[in-house]
Design an enzyme around this catalytic site. Sequence first.
Site, PDB file in Angstrom:
ATOM      1  N   GLY A   1      -6.264  -7.347  -9.484  1.00 49.08           N
ATOM      2  CA  GLY A   1      -5.295  -6.374 -10.365  1.00 49.08           C
ATOM      3  C   GLY A   1      -6.163  -5.382 -11.280  1.00 49.08           C
ATOM      4  O   GLY A   1      -5.763  -4.547 -11.903  1.00 49.08           O
TER       5      GLY A   1
ATOM      6  N   GLU B   1      -7.443  -2.598 -10.841  1.00 47.10           N
ATOM      7  CA  GLU B   1      -7.064  -1.202 -10.542  1.00 47.10           C
ATOM      8  C   GLU B   1      -5.720  -0.850 -11.082  1.00 47.10           C
ATOM      9  O   GLU B   1      -5.228   0.380 -11.157  1.00 47.10           O
ATOM     10  CB  GLU B   1      -7.155  -0.605  -9.170  1.00 47.10           C
ATOM     11  CG  GLU B   1      -8.611  -0.764  -8.545  1.00 47.10           C
ATOM     12  CD  GLU B   1      -8.945  -2.042  -8.030  1.00 47.10           C
ATOM     13  OE1 GLU B   1     -10.299  -2.332  -7.773  1.00 47.10           O
ATOM     14  OE2 GLU B   1      -8.176  -2.920  -8.205  1.00 47.10           O
TER      15      GLU B   1
ATOM     16  N   ASN C   1     -15.210  -5.699  -9.372  1.00 45.60           N
ATOM     17  CA  ASN C   1     -15.606  -4.410  -9.830  1.00 45.60           C
ATOM     18  C   ASN C   1     -15.122  -3.944 -11.240  1.00 45.60           C
ATOM     19  O   ASN C   1     -14.581  -4.932 -11.813  1.00 45.60           O
ATOM     20  CB  ASN C   1     -15.209  -3.264  -8.927  1.00 45.60           C
ATOM     21  CG  ASN C   1     -13.623  -3.410  -8.711  1.00 45.60           C
ATOM     22  OD1 ASN C   1     -13.523  -4.033  -7.586  1.00 45.60           O
ATOM     23  ND2 ASN C   1     -12.846  -2.683  -9.417  1.00 45.60           N
TER      24      ASN C   1
ATOM     25  N   ASP D   1     -16.752   0.621  -7.073  1.00 47.34           N
ATOM     26  CA  ASP D   1     -15.976  -0.367  -6.770  1.00 47.34           C
ATOM     27  C   ASP D   1     -16.656  -1.169  -5.598  1.00 47.34           C
ATOM     28  O   ASP D   1     -16.169  -1.965  -4.668  1.00 47.34           O
ATOM     29  CB  ASP D   1     -14.747   0.074  -5.714  1.00 47.34           C
ATOM     30  CG  ASP D   1     -13.839  -1.336  -5.225  1.00 47.34           C
ATOM     31  OD1 ASP D   1     -13.892  -2.167  -6.045  1.00 47.34           O
ATOM     32  OD2 ASP D   1     -13.124  -0.889  -4.515  1.00 47.34           O
TER      33      ASP D   1
ATOM     34  N   LYS E   1     -20.145  -5.612  -0.587  1.00 44.09           N
ATOM     35  CA  LYS E   1     -19.662  -4.199  -0.282  1.00 44.09           C
ATOM     36  C   LYS E   1     -20.868  -3.255  -0.235  1.00 44.09           C
ATOM     37  O   LYS E   1     -20.732  -2.289   0.355  1.00 44.09           O
ATOM     38  CB  LYS E   1     -18.401  -3.689  -1.211  1.00 44.09           C
ATOM     39  CG  LYS E   1     -17.079  -4.303  -0.982  1.00 44.09           C
ATOM     40  CD  LYS E   1     -16.261  -3.335  -1.755  1.00 44.09           C
ATOM     41  CE  LYS E   1     -14.758  -3.912  -1.613  1.00 44.09           C
ATOM     42  NZ  LYS E   1     -13.875  -2.843  -2.515  1.00 44.09           N
TER      43      LYS E   1
ATOM     44  N   CYS F   1       2.668   4.585  -4.829  1.00 44.59           N
ATOM     45  CA  CYS F   1       3.230   4.257  -3.509  1.00 44.59           C
ATOM     46  C   CYS F   1       2.311   3.988  -2.527  1.00 44.59           C
ATOM     47  O   CYS F   1       2.328   3.445  -1.430  1.00 44.59           O
ATOM     48  CB  CYS F   1       3.839   5.551  -2.960  1.00 44.59           C
ATOM     49  SG  CYS F   1       5.143   6.007  -4.321  1.00 44.59           S
TER      50      CYS F   1
ATOM     51  N   CYS G   1       0.953   0.877  -0.331  1.00 46.07           N
ATOM     52  CA  CYS G   1       1.799   0.100   0.794  1.00 46.07           C
ATOM     53  C   CYS G   1       2.075   1.328   1.802  1.00 46.07           C
ATOM     54  O   CYS G   1       2.026   0.789   2.851  1.00 46.07           O
ATOM     55  CB  CYS G   1       2.903  -0.280   0.115  1.00 46.07           C
ATOM     56  SG  CYS G   1       3.086  -1.955  -0.983  1.00 46.07           S
ATOM     57  N   HIS G   2       2.436   2.457   1.403  1.00 45.50           N
ATOM     58  CA  HIS G   2       2.787   3.447   2.057  1.00 45.50           C
ATOM     59  C   HIS G   2       1.598   4.244   2.520  1.00 45.50           C
ATOM     60  O   HIS G   2       1.934   5.326   3.442  1.00 45.50           O
ATOM     61  CB  HIS G   2       3.866   4.264   1.681  1.00 45.50           C
ATOM     62  CG  HIS G   2       5.237   3.602   1.469  1.00 45.50           C
ATOM     63  ND1 HIS G   2       6.108   3.401   2.463  1.00 45.50           N
ATOM     64  CD2 HIS G   2       5.699   2.997   0.298  1.00 45.50           C
ATOM     65  CE1 HIS G   2       7.073   2.958   1.855  1.00 45.50           C
ATOM     66  NE2 HIS G   2       6.907   2.499   0.725  1.00 45.50           N
TER      67      HIS G   2
ATOM     68  N   MET H   1      10.571  -4.060  -1.233  1.00 43.01           N
ATOM     69  CA  MET H   1      10.323  -2.778  -1.976  1.00 43.01           C
ATOM     70  C   MET H   1      10.717  -2.841  -3.164  1.00 43.01           C
ATOM     71  O   MET H   1      11.893  -3.020  -3.655  1.00 43.01           O
ATOM     72  CB  MET H   1      11.343  -1.874  -1.061  1.00 43.01           C
ATOM     73  CG  MET H   1      11.374  -0.504  -1.722  1.00 43.01           C
ATOM     74  SD  MET H   1       9.780   0.461  -1.883  1.00 43.01           S
ATOM     75  CE  MET H   1      10.261   1.687  -2.983  1.00 43.01           C
TER      76      MET H   1
END
Length: 753
Positions: A193, A195, A272, A317, A344, A619, A622-623, A662
């Site tokens: 969480g 970000e 991060n 990050d 990373k 958004c 997910c999108h 949603m």
Amino acid sequence: MRPLLVTIALFCAFAFSGAHATTTIDDKALADDKDGANWAAYGRTYSEQRFSPLDQINENNVDKLGVAWVMDLPNDRSLNGTPLVVDGVMYFPGSYNVVYAVEAATGKLLWKYDPKVIDTAGDRLRIMWDSSRGLAYWKGKVFDATVDGRLIAIDAATGKELWNTMTVDPRKALFVTGAPKVFKGRVIIGNGGTEWGPARGYVTAYDAETGKQAWRFWVVPGNPADGFENKAMEMAAKTWNGEWWKHGGGGSVWNGITYDPEFNQVLIGTGNGSPWNQKIRSPGGGDNLFLCSIVALDADTGEYKWHYQTTPGETWDYNSSMDIVLADMKFGGQTIKALLHAPKNGFFYIINRANGELLSAEKFGKVTWAERVDLKTGRPVEAKGARYEDGEELVWPSAVGVHSWHAMSYSPDTQLVYIPSLEMPGLFNDKAIALKTWKSPDFAFDPAIDTLRGDAPANAGKGMLRAWNPATQKLVWEQPLPGIWNAGTLATHGNLVFQGRTDGRFVAYRATDGKILWNAELGHGISAPPVTFTVDGKQYVSLLVGWGGTGASMVGSIAAQHGWAYKQQVRRVFTFALDGKVAIPKQNPPFYPKPIAAPDFKVDEKLAEEGSWLFKESCSMCHGGGAVSGGYAPDLRASPMPLDAKAFKEIVVNGQRRSLGMPNFKQLDDHKLETLRHYIRRQATVPQILDANAAPAAGTGHGVDGTAMCALSMSAHIATSTLDFNIVEAGTRLQFILVQGKGLILRGEAFKR
């Protein structure tokens, strides 16, 4: 005699049903690397090597592998988890942490447990996915860490809930996607969480019998005015500047937890910063302990023992939440109790886990943010300008990293590590960020850099499976992989490495040289790692098939290129054996949503630009970045809903589709909804690169009305991050593609003639 016959019959049914385990899964069992019958933990045993001593399936007969059984999961989406197998029963997590128990040899469902995550998530539904990386098992209990933050103990025989505890403050933007780990009668879990709000990372150990908290370790210090929880936090505070606690600090432990029984310690890989951008988080610089570190904690008390920081003062990050693998290996003429870590940032680390001493660190992929790691100081020698001091810098790797959470495996036979790797650059830009007045987001994605407002084309990066020799720090072999988001690996005593791929292929490689010996087309993207086990002496290999995770949801065309569009393909569990005769079920072919042409919808560029920031924050997770869906959620460019203001509001604000996952954003007013609509429609006119093999030619872009065309040529120089552009013909708006070698990066900015 009748009662006796009934008793015998019941006993036989019990003995062969596989519904009740007889093996006690405890510290002794989880430390036993020689018993390959069960796969009782995330990494199989405490070593986290993901190596099986089984060799019934081997390099000489793997080509005879076939499907033993398949189980459809029509209600699931993202399947990232590692199945557990104990005495012939398989346990695995589906979407929203639904737990399944099935007969491992047949796929027969024994029970299913649903924690009702959507019902309990509240506002956290706005910042969480539906996926889990796995479960834990201890003495007849299955432990399920739910994405909304709960830790639940389930009776392994019946599926009945035994206890339930909340591990996070439900008022905060925190979630759990990692697998819990068990040791010495305790269960440990962290969260994510960073970000989405002012997060301060921690891990918590709970009593496995009662769910009562045993201890908690905070990763970064809080407000000094409140005092410090321990001496470690007091020490860490000296490495921070400014008022970092207002932003949380970060360091969330969302993956990468290993119990080391030989030293009675828990090793955690920390996350991060919150936010990523150190100019805001700690404006005076500093190492910012214990971000991006391996931290050793006393297993009994949770007290700090030692640490090694991979990325001091991180600002990209580059978290260290990846695997922490334990191995006895020869190094410098002696056998070392080693810790192997490929985070990373692109360096492969070998650390003496007895004391945290760095033994070796070398690049295992393309890295430009640092030249090397100085073994005398243990610190990276950073490249000039890598911290985007002037507001912008192109560096390798991107925030996705050279290696993400997809599990690597280590074979004691070959003494090689098998790493799902990727190479993709990142453009870190904070020119549009108000650094002095920036505030932590409230249930919204904002790392304090400009990202995800544009698409990432299919050829922005590439993936590969790398066999790495940690003793020599050299690449032994490499196999190219499709896309960037390929699943974790499994190594076996049969001289095999198994891996699922983004293109839906499940592949067996020869462990010594990487030759492909067998593969199966499973018809859908694979994000989960495989496991192997035996039932009645017969070896099986199983994996979950269901495209999911950050790389399937947030990165745009680089994910969409595979055609795993929202709800187009069925998720499944596949189990293989040497004599498997079951046909692979038919699957819907790859599907590519086509943006709706809406000539009557006139895009207002000012509203669209404003909406680009809101879409990124609320958004894109997910999108998809640039409003290009990778398959986790509907592609809004191809949806009629944004064309209808009323219908759009019913879904986005009023929660018409909340039961489907949603979330509803009650805080969005009509103006903000309008900016989202204009941004989505603007993105529907931007051309995509969905072919990863497309030549890295100059890009083209549509004007606002979808008809004006423009072209450009460009050159980019990583060393100075200088961008030179020759605009041949320009409309009122231009989206351009930055070319560097074989990679492409998409940036979206507005230009006026």
